[in-house]
Enzyme design. Structure first.
Site: not given
Length: 427
Positions: A122, A169, A315, A388
């Site tokens: 990431r 973030q 999300d 998810r």
């Protein structure tokens, strides 16, 4: 770990409390750790991600006691953080990584941050670059874009940062560094991202200024300990909101869910599609709006989802895709490139897994197109280690003919440890 989900024939009915909000749980621990005094937290999410945050701050010298959804953080202020003797392992948590980097950037010691295989892919330069501009020394793989990361904090100065992405973030990391930097630090976003950091910092006694899409803080501010009550996570509630809408003969009450306007895109989409959804008993806790949500089986219409709403439901897109398979007509999701750098490339993963169940769904460069309604069929699907994706496929299993087996379903524990128990309780 695999879980088999059978088609629900009698509807999903009853009342549940979804786990505490993951974003707020992370922040409550972090802010308590840098505050002066003892912070108590109720409704904490004891999932793997948030437990990683506790572990990292314990390694930074903070005394933290956790028992289920109750946590006590003995904060000694910014100077209470000490150089860790061990590597700080964030597990699978991007929030822990990026927000903690903002805190570590101002601390006069050396630390190393590492995570799992997913975290290792990431992008971190979105926070490491502005933190370097402020004066922190950060290095790592790919010139500090990938973990492991080495941080030597110290004297930092405020910056005016314009972010290319609407990311809570990124914003939070820079603001946290700004609290212990010289001068004023401001962050401007292209769209408003989640504002849990701003709300909670104010609850901890910090002066936060907002003007339009710009938020700013002055350096030298201290936090004062608080009692934090964490509302239910709307990102977790989303799975049961969708289940209640698409499983015939259903009525589900979700108690004490956070309805922060920067997070309620899922509610807007459900209402736009024509769902039978009510918000009851609306109130506020620690500056966060909360309500009870009531959802029942609905006739749904396809819709277009793009622009400013995307950061408010990023999300929830995996389960919105499941919702769209049961809506009349075409649903188009655009402007969601951010899905490519989540726990998985969620565009490709959602499309490939839902196709296994017979969905009419195609990937685009920045989203997906779904045609409905379609009768889904049982098959074996895989979470790909993404909580998810795993939950979205399980909800699809509630309406599929035949069983749906979700491989790697253990990933769901990251945010919703008792997810399958709640499905069974509603049957």
């Amino acid at each position: 770990m695999n879980n088999k989900v059978e088609k629900v024939t009698g509807g999903l009915n009853g009342t549940i409390k979804v786990p505490g909000d993951k974003s707020i749980s992370h922040r409550a621990v972090m802010f308590g750790a840098i505050a002066n005094g003892t912070t108590t937290i109720e409704g904490f999410l004891p999932g793997d991600d948030c437990l990683s945050t506790i572990d990292c701050f314990q390694k930074l010298g903070v005394q933290i006691e956790a028992s289920g959804d109750k946590v006590k953080v003995d904060g000694k202020g910014w100077s209470g953080l000490v150089e860790p003797t061990e590597i700080l392992d964030v597990g699978n948590s991007g929030t822990t990584t990026r927000l903690m980097l903002g805190i570590l950037a101002t601390r006069p010691f050396h630390s190393v941050v590492i995570g799992d295989a997913s975290i290792a892919k990431r992008p971190m330069s979105r926070v490491t670059e502005p933190l370097r501009q402020m004066g922190a020394t950060i290095d790592g793989r790919n010139n500090g874009d990938l973990t492991p990361l080495s941080i030597r904090g110290g004297h930092t100065s405020g910056i005016d940062f314009t972010s290319k992405v609407a990311s809570a973030q990124v914003k939070s990391s820079i603001l946290l560094a700004g609290l212990q930097s010289e001068g004023v630090t401001s962050v401007t976003e292209p769209h408003l991202s989640r504002d849990h950091t701003e709300r909670m910092l104010q609850a901890f006694g910090v002066d936060v200024q907002r003007e339009g899409l710009t938020v700013s803080v002055k350096g030298g501010q201290e936090l004062t300990s608080q009692h934090i009550v964490v509302p239910g996570d709307i990102s977790s509630a989303a799975f049961f909101l969708v289940a209640g809408a698409i499983v015939p003969s259903s009525r589900i009450v979700l108690e004490n869910v956070g309805v922060n306007p920067t997070r309620t895109g899922i509610i807007d989409v459900l209402q736009q599609m024509g769902a039978n959804l009510e918000l009851m008993n609306e109130r506020e806790t620690n500056g966060e709006p909360v309500a009870d949500l009531v959802i029942s089986t609905s006739e749904l219409q396809g819709c277009e989802i793009d622009g400013d709403i995307i950061p408010r439901l990023i999300d929830e897109i995996p389960v919105i895709a499941v919702l769209a398979t049961q809506a009349q007509g075409k649903t188009v999701i655009r402007d969601a490139e951010e899905l490519k750098v989540k726990e998985t490339n969620r565009i490709d993963t959602v499309v490939s897994e839902l196709k296994k169940l017979g969905a009419k769904i195609e990937a685009t460069d920045d989203g997906m197109i779904i045609e409905g309604p379609v009768q889904l069929q049982g098959n074996t699907v895989n979470s790909h280690g993404d909580h998810r994706i795993g939950m979205a496929m399980a909800i699809a299993g509630c309406i599929a003919n035949g069983n749906v087996t979700v491989e790697n379903s253990g990933a769901i524990a990251v945010s919703y440890p008792n997810f399958f128990e709640h499905i069974n309780n509603l049957k």
